[in-house]
Structure formats: structure tokens, C-alpha cells
Design a protein around this motif. Sequence first.
Motif, mmCIF file in Angstrom:
data_model
loop_
_atom_site.group_PDB
_atom_site.id
_atom_site.type_symbol
_atom_site.label_atom_id
_atom_site.label_comp_id
_atom_site.label_asym_id
_atom_site.label_seq_id
_atom_site.Cartn_x
_atom_site.Cartn_y
_atom_site.Cartn_z
ATOM 1 N N LEU A 163 0.828 -1.209 0.000
ATOM 2 C CA LEU A 163 0.000 0.000 0.000
ATOM 3 C C LEU A 163 0.863 1.261 0.000
ATOM 4 O O LEU A 163 1.761 1.409 0.820
ATOM 5 N N ARG A 164 0.543 2.157 -0.940
ATOM 6 C CA ARG A 164 1.309 3.403 -1.056
ATOM 7 C C ARG A 164 0.518 4.617 -0.581
ATOM 8 O O ARG A 164 1.106 5.579 -0.083
ATOM 9 N N SER A 165 -0.797 4.595 -0.801
ATOM 10 C CA SER A 165 -1.621 5.759 -0.452
ATOM 11 C C SER A 165 -2.837 5.305 0.347
ATOM 12 O O SER A 165 -3.561 4.392 -0.062
ATOM 13 N N LEU A 166 -3.042 5.959 1.500
ATOM 14 C CA LEU A 166 -4.162 5.632 2.384
ATOM 15 C C LEU A 166 -4.871 6.925 2.761
ATOM 16 O O LEU A 166 -4.252 7.860 3.267
ATOM 17 N N ALA A 215 8.165 9.410 10.655
ATOM 18 C CA ALA A 215 7.914 8.523 9.509
ATOM 19 C C ALA A 215 8.186 9.242 8.192
ATOM 20 O O ALA A 215 7.937 10.437 8.057
ATOM 21 N N ALA A 216 8.698 8.476 7.223
ATOM 22 C CA ALA A 216 8.967 9.026 5.885
ATOM 23 C C ALA A 216 7.698 8.943 5.049
ATOM 24 O O ALA A 216 7.651 8.309 3.992
ATOM 25 N N VAL A 217 6.662 9.608 5.522
ATOM 26 C CA VAL A 217 5.351 9.568 4.879
ATOM 27 C C VAL A 217 4.831 10.994 4.750
ATOM 28 O O VAL A 217 4.925 11.790 5.696
ATOM 29 N N SER A 218 4.271 11.313 3.594
ATOM 30 C CA SER A 218 3.656 12.620 3.391
ATOM 31 C C SER A 218 2.286 12.643 4.063
ATOM 32 O O SER A 218 1.423 11.822 3.755
ATOM 33 N N LEU A 271 2.687 -1.046 7.056
ATOM 34 C CA LEU A 271 2.621 -0.367 5.762
ATOM 35 C C LEU A 271 4.005 0.140 5.366
ATOM 36 O O LEU A 271 4.276 1.347 5.330
ATOM 37 N N THR A 272 4.880 -0.780 5.012
ATOM 38 C CA THR A 272 6.278 -0.428 4.740
ATOM 39 C C THR A 272 6.464 0.354 3.437
ATOM 40 O O THR A 272 7.494 1.001 3.253
ATOM 41 N N ALA A 273 5.486 0.314 2.531
ATOM 42 C CA ALA A 273 5.593 1.043 1.262
ATOM 43 C C ALA A 273 4.809 2.355 1.285
ATOM 44 O O ALA A 273 4.791 3.086 0.291
ATOM 45 N N LEU A 274 4.183 2.676 2.415
ATOM 46 C CA LEU A 274 3.312 3.852 2.487
ATOM 47 C C LEU A 274 4.096 5.143 2.270
ATOM 48 O O LEU A 274 5.135 5.370 2.887
#
Length: 428
Positions: free
Chosen positions: A148-151, A198-201, A169-172
Motif C-alpha cells: 500500500l502506497r496511499s491511504l 515517519a517518511a510519509v507525506s 505499511l512499509t511502502a506507504l
Amino acid sequence: MPELRLLCWALLLGLVRACPEPCDCGEKYGFQIADCAYRDLEAVPPGFPANVTTLSLSANRLPSLPEGAFREVPLLQSLWLAHNEIRAVAAGALAPLGHLKSLDLSHNLLSDFAWSDLHNLSALQLLKMDSNELTFIPRDAFRSLRALRSLQLNHNRLHTLAEGIFTPLTALSHLQINDNPFDCTCGIVWFKTWALTAAVSIPEQDNITCTSPHVLKGTPLSRLLPLPCSAPSVQLTYQPSQDGAELRPGFVLALHCDVDGQPAPQLHWHIQTPGGTVEIASPNVGADGRALPGAPAASSRPRFQAFANGSLLIPDFGKPEEGTYSCLATNELGSAESSVNVALATPGEGGEDVLGRRFHGKAAEGKGCYTVDNEVQPSGPEDNVVIIYLSRAGAPEAAAAGEGVPGQQPPGLLLLGQSLLLVLLTSF
């Protein structure tokens, strides 16, 4: 034979080209597409080609998704269901779609969702569930979504988030969770830390705000000051009656669960006896020992009396009350448990206690009390046991488990009127 082969091909061709009447089916950019959007549909129509990879049912009037709703399209990669009236997704509605990469359930009325179906969707890359009525997401909801990339979970009714819910969610790379009525208590503090590292936008962070408590209403989580939080801890102890108290038929056993944690943990007693399991989730008696209004009890004085201060009283302890007594404490940060096994044995009568432990007793010569020899030596946590022995007479001399010294009162020996009460207490 050639005619039979021709018939098979004709049937297969017809199956591939089939399409529900309200929909348009065709091929585009190498994808088999079924477009059923804006058709005023109130149910998923049957008759889709088995090779459909993209299905749009957006902007209809679907009220729910029943089990097996998409069984006809097992190769589906994209499913668009936005802007319907979906309130519930039944277990098994989405589970067969193991090839699904994009799922859009946004702008519905979802409050009841079969989260376990997501465990089968390991290929999923996009999940849109924003603008719904979701109030809770289980901790393991996303455990299989490693691709999963986008939630998108924004504009729901989420009050808290289970710690670690996003860890699988390692690919988020993109998470929208703004505009939810978060309770800014200890249970949400972890998310603030996770969002910063976290490296998440995470867009619109100023709109990820507190709704309660009132003093924090409108405060962005990113600006939330540290809260005094700690996971629960418990200590289970024995609280004996006062020395010299009169021993009545069916003596009193008291346990006390000392609980610590912030916020204040909820206390729960779990009692396993030979007759079954007893669960006590709240106090059932007042300070006078009488049953509280509404408390489930067979009489005005319950068999197991749970007090608000964490004490548990068994006023008439006997064989039926033998078993395992567990104290559990839970708050937003986790839980803790402490247990003790309690067994009542009458010296002088051989046999087994409730745990299957063989015992036998004999009168100490000239002393009027007992020594007890255990035939089974402790070998693990299951041997942590409260063994309560009642003596025949009130002589202070006794030997406990073969280790006592005549003329000295062994540890745990309590004088109650004219009787002796020997209590060996160990917790695990």
C-alpha cells in the motif's frame, strides 16, 4: 466433433463478451473495463465478464456490499465505489479480490466494514476510505497491506488510533487523516511521534486536531504538549483478617489488586473455578459489602465481592472457590495482569488439590497441629499456589512443608482465635 469444439468456442466468446445491461464493457489500454457509474443502481448487477480488470460503480445508490458481491470478477485490479450510500461491507464481499490494486470507497456512509477482508488484499496500493462514518479501525486492519502506497482516512469519525496500526505499511508514502474528532489523551500521543519521524507525506497537519478534552479542542496534534502517560502495572497481594479475629465457619479470603497507570486503568477480575469462569468488570458491592443496585448477584451479598478500591473478598471460602484468581488492568497504553492459584486442603486427609497436586497430612506428635509434606516439588509457574491449611487446634508450633521448626511460628502463620491459618502466597 468439430461441431462440439465450435460450440465450446461460441460459449466462451459469449461469456467473455457478456455485460450487464445497465453497464458498458470494453477494452481500453489493454484493460477490460466495465463502466456502471451514474446508473442509479441499488445493487451490484450480475453477469460481468470474468476477465474484467476495472469496475466502476461510482455515483449510484448502493446501500451495502453483500458477501460474494464480486465473485464473478476475481481478476479485478481496480474497483471504484465512491459516492454511493454504502453503510456496511459484509465479510467476504472483498476477500476474493486478491489481484486488487486500487479500492475507492470514499464518500459513502460506511460505519460497518469487514476489516478482515483486507487481509487477503496483499496487492493493494491505493485505499480511499475518506468521507465516511468510520469510528474505529482494528490494530491489525492493515497487517497484510505491505504494497500500500496511499491511504486516505480523512473526514471520518475516528477518535483514536491503535498504536502500531501503520507499522505493517512499509511502502506507504501518502497518508491523509485530517478532519477526524480525535480524543487527545494518552492513546493518541504515539501518533504525534510517529508522524514526526515517519517518511510519509501527511498533508493538512494543521487540520489533524483535538476535539476533546475541551481544554485542547482545536489544538493540532503536532503542537500537543507531552502528557503524563504510563502503561498499567498491577500487584496482587493477600489481605488477611486482623490477628485474633474470631474464625467463623467458611473463613474469609481477601485479595487486593494494587493498580497504577496514567490514565487510571480499568480493573477487571477473572476467576476460574472448578464450576466455571466468573468475570467481574466493575465493583459489585458497596463499602458495607452489600450488592450495588444493578449488580448481578444471587443475593444481597455476592459470592465474590469486588470493591471499588481493588479488593476482592470471598466471605465463605471453600472447595467450590478454589482456582485461579487474576487481576487485569487496562488503559489506552496497554494492559497488565497478575494471577494467583488458590487451593484449600484439610490436613489429615490425603488426596489431590484443585491443581492435581498430591498431598497428605499427619498430626504432629503431642502438638495438636499438622505438618504437611508435598509429594510434588514446584517446577514452574503452575506451581505458584496459595495453599490454605486449617489446623485442628490452636497450638502455635507448626512445621510448614517440612521446613518449620517446632516451637517457632513459621512465616505466613496467622492466629485466628483458637485456630491456625497457614497461608503460602506466591504470585506470577
